[in-house]
Design an enzyme around this catalytic site. Structure first.
Site, PDB file in Angstrom:
ATOM      1  N   LYS A  68       0.831  -1.214   0.000  1.00 51.10           N
ATOM      2  CA  LYS A  68       0.000   0.000   0.000  1.00 51.10           C
ATOM      3  C   LYS A  68       0.864   1.262   0.000  1.00 51.10           C
ATOM      4  O   LYS A  68       0.620   2.190  -0.771  1.00 51.10           O
ATOM      5  CB  LYS A  68      -0.940  -0.014   1.217  1.00 51.10           C
ATOM      6  CG  LYS A  68      -1.987  -1.135   1.169  1.00 51.10           C
ATOM      7  CD  LYS A  68      -2.938  -1.081   2.336  1.00 51.10           C
ATOM      8  CE  LYS A  68      -2.339  -1.553   3.627  1.00 51.10           C
ATOM      9  NZ  LYS A  68      -2.034  -3.011   3.640  1.00 51.10           N
ATOM     10  N   THR A  69       1.863   1.291   0.862  1.00 47.39           N
ATOM     11  CA  THR A  69       2.737   2.467   0.942  1.00 47.39           C
ATOM     12  C   THR A  69       3.503   2.671  -0.359  1.00 47.39           C
ATOM     13  O   THR A  69       3.626   3.798  -0.857  1.00 47.39           O
ATOM     14  CB  THR A  69       3.717   2.325   2.108  1.00 47.39           C
ATOM     15  OG1 THR A  69       2.997   2.103   3.325  1.00 47.39           O
ATOM     16  CG2 THR A  69       4.558   3.588   2.261  1.00 47.39           C
ATOM     17  N   ASP A 113      -1.124   5.715   7.398  1.00 52.00           N
ATOM     18  CA  ASP A 113      -1.206   4.274   7.594  1.00 52.00           C
ATOM     19  C   ASP A 113      -1.983   3.977   8.876  1.00 52.00           C
ATOM     20  O   ASP A 113      -2.008   4.796   9.807  1.00 52.00           O
ATOM     21  CB  ASP A 113       0.203   3.687   7.690  1.00 52.00           C
ATOM     22  CG  ASP A 113       0.223   2.190   7.443  1.00 52.00           C
ATOM     23  OD1 ASP A 113      -0.812   1.646   7.009  1.00 52.00           O
ATOM     24  OD2 ASP A 113       1.274   1.568   7.683  1.00 52.00           O
ATOM     25  N   THR A 162      -5.835  -2.227   7.621  1.00 59.07           N
ATOM     26  CA  THR A 162      -5.984  -3.675   7.541  1.00 59.07           C
ATOM     27  C   THR A 162      -7.373  -4.096   8.013  1.00 59.07           C
ATOM     28  O   THR A 162      -7.729  -5.275   7.914  1.00 59.07           O
ATOM     29  CB  THR A 162      -4.926  -4.371   8.412  1.00 59.07           C
ATOM     30  OG1 THR A 162      -5.016  -3.875   9.758  1.00 59.07           O
ATOM     31  CG2 THR A 162      -3.525  -4.094   7.885  1.00 59.07           C
ATOM     32  N   ARG A 221       6.313  -8.412   1.265  1.00 56.30           N
ATOM     33  CA  ARG A 221       7.192  -8.009   2.372  1.00 56.30           C
ATOM     34  C   ARG A 221       7.840  -9.226   3.016  1.00 56.30           C
ATOM     35  O   ARG A 221       9.039  -9.220   3.330  1.00 56.30           O
ATOM     36  CB  ARG A 221       6.403  -7.227   3.422  1.00 56.30           C
ATOM     37  CG  ARG A 221       7.256  -6.734   4.594  1.00 56.30           C
ATOM     38  CD  ARG A 221       6.406  -6.020   5.625  1.00 56.30           C
ATOM     39  NE  ARG A 221       5.822  -4.813   5.049  1.00 56.30           N
ATOM     40  CZ  ARG A 221       4.835  -4.128   5.635  1.00 56.30           C
ATOM     41  NH1 ARG A 221       4.307  -4.561   6.775  1.00 56.30           N
ATOM     42  NH2 ARG A 221       4.374  -3.029   5.074  1.00 56.30           N
TER      43      ARG A 221
END
Length: 343
Positions: A68-69, A113, A162, A221
């Site tokens: 997302k980032t 976030d 999330t 990740r």
């Protein structure tokens, strides 16, 4: 409302695990995966550039580590605008948020976030900022205090979460774009690993990358973290070459089995299988048995186990699907089947 604070004290800069690992994609072409979402974002960003307008406010949701980032940074790069990154829990007071908003330039992106964890009173400041590009601030103290409406530059708020269901309805309805990030396929994770291996300067065989991808829980990740650990083993034991055999033995050392399950994943499955004969069992009960909190189980363990078909949710609780019971009984008979056992 509290007085304006210093924005330099409030921003949480995007940090990699180590600067030498900061090889995040800079364009949509370099970004692997999320093809359907990328197609839409290309259109949105290009249209805004043509109109010379700020991008509409956007809410992105999905499991941690899906990118997302990185997508937000790519959008900022594509639109040639600035981006400021912070986390919802860090914005403790309304003055903190006002300081950040007032520091934004025309068409800048503000990425928050864990936006679902932002305090309620801070969240309410966002309503007018998102709709009218203005906020009310208090100047002075005591009897001499007065409220001033502070105009803001048109900006884009991108929230990431999330838990999209915990984002309040008033805030959620103010986002013009709401999109979900999906788990990655094996093929996409393999491409991510091969791309990352070039930056890490480690040689990895395509078959080895595919095997490593199967242990990455559908998350880039995690795939990159595993690759960094594999690089350590390769550098020490195999002249910086990540072969199929090296990855098998390394995964055994790291406690990850051939299904991609960690020790904690297997403990959860064992509790359901052995203590409750395959379930169903409530998530609160599982949390107590494992010594974990309910959120950890729902966010860290369940998504992968459900995706792999080892666990399912029912109205009565969690249970192991009937077609997986024979396999898991065999797997947990004695000890876990690790790579060394050829499963």
């Amino acid at each position: 409302m509290e007085e304006l604070q210093n924005p330099s004290q409030l921003m949480l800069l995007n940090q990699a695990e180590d600067k030498q690992y900061d090889f995040s994609p800079k364009t949509f072409d370099d970004y692997i995966g999320q093809e359907a979402l990328k197609k839409k974002l290309r259109v949105y960003t290009q249209a805004c550039k043509m109109r010379n307008e700020a991008l509409d406010h956007m809410l992105l949701f999905g499991s941690p580590g899906l990118g997302k980032t990185t997508l937000c940074q790519i959008m900022a790069h594509e639109m040639n605008v600035g981006i400021k990154i912070c986390s919802g829990p860090m914005i403790e007071r309304t003055g903190d948020l006002v300081a950040i908003l007032s520091s934004l330039e025309h068409k800048d992106i503000l990425f928050i976030d864990e936006i679902h964890r932002m305090p309620k009173n801070v969240e309410e400041v966002l309503y007018a900022a998102m709709e009218s590009f203005k906020v009310d601030v208090i100047i002075g103290q005591g009897a001499g205090a007065k409220t001033v409406s502070l105009p803001l530059q048109p900006f884009t708020l991108i929230g990431a979460t999330t838990k999209v269901g915990t984002v309040s309805a008033p805030l959620r309805t103010r986002f013009g774009i709401i999109e979900q990030l999906e788990f990655y396929t094996m093929q996409e994770l393999t491409q991510v690993l091969l791309q990352s291996a070039q930056f890490l300067q480690v040689q990895i065989e395509p078959q080895a990358a595919q095997l490593l991808a199967s242990c990455a829980r559908g998350t880039p990740r995690i795939a990159k973290k595993l690759l960094r650990r594999i690089r350590d083993f390769a550098q020490v034991h195999n002249e910086n070459k990540a072969t199929l055999e090296l990855i098998r033995t390394s995964m055994q050392t790291l406690g990850i089995d051939s299904d991609g399950c960690t020790k904690q994943d297997n403990e959860l499955l064992k509790k359901v299988l052995i203590n409750y004969k395959g379930g169903p069992v409530g998530v609160e009960t599982l949390a107590s048995l494992l010594g974990e909190d309910k959120d950890t189980i729902e966010l860290m363990y369940e998504p992968f186990l459900i995706q792999q078909g080892f666990l399912e949710k029912t109205p009565k609780g969690r249970q192991i699907p009937t077609n997986k019971l024979p396999y898991l009984r065999k797997k947990f008979l004695g000890q876990d089947y690790l790579f060394s056992q050829g499963v």
